[in-house]
Design an enzyme around this catalytic site. Sequence first.
Site, PDB file in Angstrom:
ATOM      1  N   HIS A   1      -3.114  -1.712  -7.167  1.00 22.57           N
ATOM      2  CA  HIS A   1      -2.374  -2.885  -7.658  1.00 22.57           C
ATOM      3  C   HIS A   1      -2.558  -4.064  -6.728  1.00 22.57           C
ATOM      4  O   HIS A   1      -2.801  -3.892  -5.523  1.00 22.57           O
ATOM      5  CB  HIS A   1      -0.881  -2.553  -7.789  1.00 22.57           C
ATOM      6  CG  HIS A   1      -0.222  -2.276  -6.456  1.00 22.57           C
ATOM      7  ND1 HIS A   1       0.517  -3.222  -5.790  1.00 22.57           N
ATOM      8  CD2 HIS A   1      -0.218  -1.173  -5.669  1.00 22.57           C
ATOM      9  CE1 HIS A   1       0.967  -2.701  -4.656  1.00 22.57           C
ATOM     10  NE2 HIS A   1       0.516  -1.455  -4.558  1.00 22.57           N
TER      11      HIS A   1
ATOM     12  N   ARG B   1       7.196  -1.239  -7.097  1.00 25.74           N
ATOM     13  CA  ARG B   1       7.005  -2.113  -8.267  1.00 25.74           C
ATOM     14  C   ARG B   1       5.972  -1.587  -9.250  1.00 25.74           C
ATOM     15  O   ARG B   1       5.669  -2.251 -10.245  1.00 25.74           O
ATOM     16  CB  ARG B   1       6.577  -3.515  -7.786  1.00 25.74           C
ATOM     17  CG  ARG B   1       7.603  -4.185  -6.878  1.00 25.74           C
ATOM     18  CD  ARG B   1       6.988  -5.343  -6.141  1.00 25.74           C
ATOM     19  NE  ARG B   1       5.905  -4.914  -5.245  1.00 25.74           N
ATOM     20  CZ  ARG B   1       5.097  -5.740  -4.581  1.00 25.74           C
ATOM     21  NH1 ARG B   1       5.240  -7.041  -4.725  1.00 25.74           N
ATOM     22  NH2 ARG B   1       4.153  -5.267  -3.789  1.00 25.74           N
TER      23      ARG B   1
ATOM     24  N   ASP C   1       4.214   2.017  -3.936  1.00 27.11           N
ATOM     25  CA  ASP C   1       4.931   0.744  -4.120  1.00 27.11           C
ATOM     26  C   ASP C   1       5.963   0.838  -5.246  1.00 27.11           C
ATOM     27  O   ASP C   1       5.653   1.275  -6.354  1.00 27.11           O
ATOM     28  CB  ASP C   1       3.896  -0.355  -4.436  1.00 27.11           C
ATOM     29  CG  ASP C   1       4.493  -1.752  -4.313  1.00 27.11           C
ATOM     30  OD1 ASP C   1       5.477  -2.042  -5.023  1.00 27.11           O
ATOM     31  OD2 ASP C   1       3.974  -2.543  -3.514  1.00 27.11           O
TER      32      ASP C   1
ATOM     33  N   CYS D   1      -0.087   4.076  -6.190  1.00 31.37           N
ATOM     34  CA  CYS D   1       0.491   3.663  -4.910  1.00 31.37           C
ATOM     35  C   CYS D   1       1.997   3.924  -4.934  1.00 31.37           C
ATOM     36  O   CYS D   1       2.632   3.903  -5.979  1.00 31.37           O
ATOM     37  CB  CYS D   1       0.213   2.178  -4.664  1.00 31.37           C
ATOM     38  SG  CYS D   1       0.824   1.590  -3.055  1.00 31.37           S
TER      39      CYS D   1
ATOM     40  N   CYS E   1      -0.951  -5.281  -2.647  1.00 34.96           N
ATOM     41  CA  CYS E   1      -0.731  -3.947  -2.066  1.00 34.96           C
ATOM     42  C   CYS E   1      -0.558  -4.067  -0.541  1.00 34.96           C
ATOM     43  O   CYS E   1      -1.472  -4.487   0.170  1.00 34.96           O
ATOM     44  CB  CYS E   1      -1.900  -3.015  -2.390  1.00 34.96           C
ATOM     45  SG  CYS E   1      -1.627  -1.326  -1.787  1.00 34.96           S
TER      46      CYS E   1
HETATM   47 ZN    ZN Z   1       0.275  -0.514  -2.779  1.00 34.65          ZN
END
Ligand code: ZN
Length: 211
Positions: free
Chosen positions: A99, A47, A45, A43, A102
């Site tokens: 994750h 993090r 993202d 992803c 999300c």
């Molecule tokens: Zn995500």
Amino acid sequence: MAKQPEEIIRSNRDWAAEKLSANPSYFRDMARGQSPQFLWIGCSDSRVPAEDITGSSPGELFVARNVANLVVHTDMNLMSVIEYAVTQLKVQHIVVCGHTDCGGVRAAMSPKSYGMIDKWLRNIRDLAYAHRAELEPLSPEARERRLIELNVIEQARNLTHSCIVQRAWNRGRDLTIHGWLYEMETGLLRDLIAIDKAFPIPEAYRYDFSA
Ligand SMILES: [Zn+2]
């Protein structure tokens, strides 16, 4: 205070100097080429940085990231990445990593429209609908967590439906697909599924390479 672009450039100089002091030929060696063994589909993202959470070094992971780690067969960007990784780099493992927490999956569970990305997230909405019997009785938190897991498993299976992966298996290549979940709360990866060439690909998605 928010980080400034100049600080990032400065950090890069410090990082490069550190690498050089440990190994004077580090960048010369790196510039000779790559032979990663892993393709990572994760992803976007911020993090979930693939290298950081797996303790990997530059040169070890070939990475593609998009919102909610989807494998969509009309996504020419991702399909090109997969083809290059499997056919040219000859990676031995493809990891699909989702994750918890999300935002993409959460948005796909909400009735709200977010514009353009609704079309991308439609793939997750379809998945939630297909699994509604399992998802509906769950609490909102458990439902989100389960949909995140189901999405990882679905994308790992989607990979087996591609002619790129099937051709590699047909040629006897050792290629394993892994579906992992990164738990934001613990920092740990959980193994959800592993698929190798023995996986029974549904007939509708099976290519015949003898033809
Ligand atoms: Zn995500």
